[in-house]
Design a protein around this motif. Sequence first.
Motif, PDB file in Angstrom:
ATOM      1  N   UNK A   1       0.827  -1.214   0.000  1.00 47.44           N
ATOM      2  CA  UNK A   1       0.000   0.000   0.000  1.00 47.44           C
ATOM      3  C   UNK A   1       0.858   1.259   0.000  1.00 47.44           C
ATOM      4  N   UNK A   2       1.957   1.231   0.726  1.00 49.87           N
ATOM      5  CA  UNK A   2       2.862   2.377   0.757  1.00 49.87           C
ATOM      6  C   UNK A   2       3.449   2.635  -0.624  1.00 49.87           C
ATOM      7  N   UNK A   3       3.867   1.576  -1.300  1.00 51.88           N
ATOM      8  CA  UNK A   3       4.452   1.737  -2.633  1.00 51.88           C
ATOM      9  C   UNK A   3       3.384   2.167  -3.628  1.00 51.88           C
ATOM     10  N   UNK A   4       2.152   1.653  -3.484  1.00 52.16           N
ATOM     11  CA  UNK A   4       1.072   2.054  -4.385  1.00 52.16           C
ATOM     12  C   UNK A   4       0.753   3.534  -4.217  1.00 52.16           C
ATOM     13  N   UNK A   5       0.745   4.034  -2.993  1.00 53.16           N
ATOM     14  CA  UNK A   5       0.467   5.450  -2.754  1.00 53.16           C
ATOM     15  C   UNK A   5       1.631   6.303  -3.244  1.00 53.16           C
ATOM     16  N   UNK A   6       2.842   5.844  -3.040  1.00 52.88           N
ATOM     17  CA  UNK A   6       4.029   6.600  -3.433  1.00 52.88           C
ATOM     18  C   UNK A   6       4.136   6.713  -4.953  1.00 52.88           C
ATOM     19  N   UNK A   7       3.738   5.674  -5.690  1.00 55.00           N
ATOM     20  CA  UNK A   7       3.875   5.664  -7.142  1.00 55.00           C
ATOM     21  C   UNK A   7       2.660   6.217  -7.871  1.00 55.00           C
ATOM     22  N   UNK A   8       1.658   6.669  -7.152  1.00 53.67           N
ATOM     23  CA  UNK A   8       0.444   7.201  -7.771  1.00 53.67           C
ATOM     24  C   UNK A   8       0.750   8.561  -8.392  1.00 53.67           C
ATOM     25  N   UNK A   9       0.157   8.864  -9.552  1.00 53.13           N
ATOM     26  CA  UNK A   9       0.341  10.193 -10.145  1.00 53.13           C
ATOM     27  C   UNK A   9      -0.173  11.290  -9.217  1.00 53.13           C
ATOM     28  N   UNK A  10       0.336  12.503  -9.397  1.00 58.86           N
ATOM     29  CA  UNK A  10       0.025  13.610  -8.505  1.00 58.86           C
ATOM     30  C   UNK A  10      -1.447  13.995  -8.537  1.00 58.86           C
ATOM     31  N   UNK A  11      -2.089  14.006  -9.708  1.00 62.28           N
ATOM     32  CA  UNK A  11      -3.459  14.466  -9.821  1.00 62.28           C
ATOM     33  C   UNK A  11      -4.317  13.376 -10.423  1.00 62.28           C
ATOM     34  N   UNK A  12      -5.367  12.993  -9.711  1.00 67.99           N
ATOM     35  CA  UNK A  12      -6.300  11.988 -10.234  1.00 67.99           C
ATOM     36  C   UNK A  12      -7.713  12.453  -9.929  1.00 67.99           C
TER      37      UNK A  12
END
Length: 117
Positions: free
Chosen positions: A86-97
Amino acid sequence: MSGPETIDRVLLTAAVVVIVVAGAGLLARIWWGPSMLDRAISLDVCAALIIAGLGAKSAFARDPFYFPIMLVLAFLGFTGSVGIARFIAVRDRPASRHGTEAIGRDDGRAGTEGEGR
């Protein structure tokens, strides 16, 4: 020592040797892992190797004392893996969604499809 006891002892010794060799490879992966994700996965495998070692010790001694400890370690390894994922998924998410944002547009306009052209 009878035949089945000898076979049991040989198989348990082989299992311990495999666990130790896997642990050595695991330490190398933790030390020289190219990414943080590799190191995190290695720590999860470390928990699995500890559980396997406890299982081998329990089988060697024919004592079920370590089973609850193995269960708790399995739970901690699972929750640690989920937390890291979950940490890696949040960290790698694009800035604006936002809702209907057009992904992959290179003209700087996001989500403007069908707005009065």
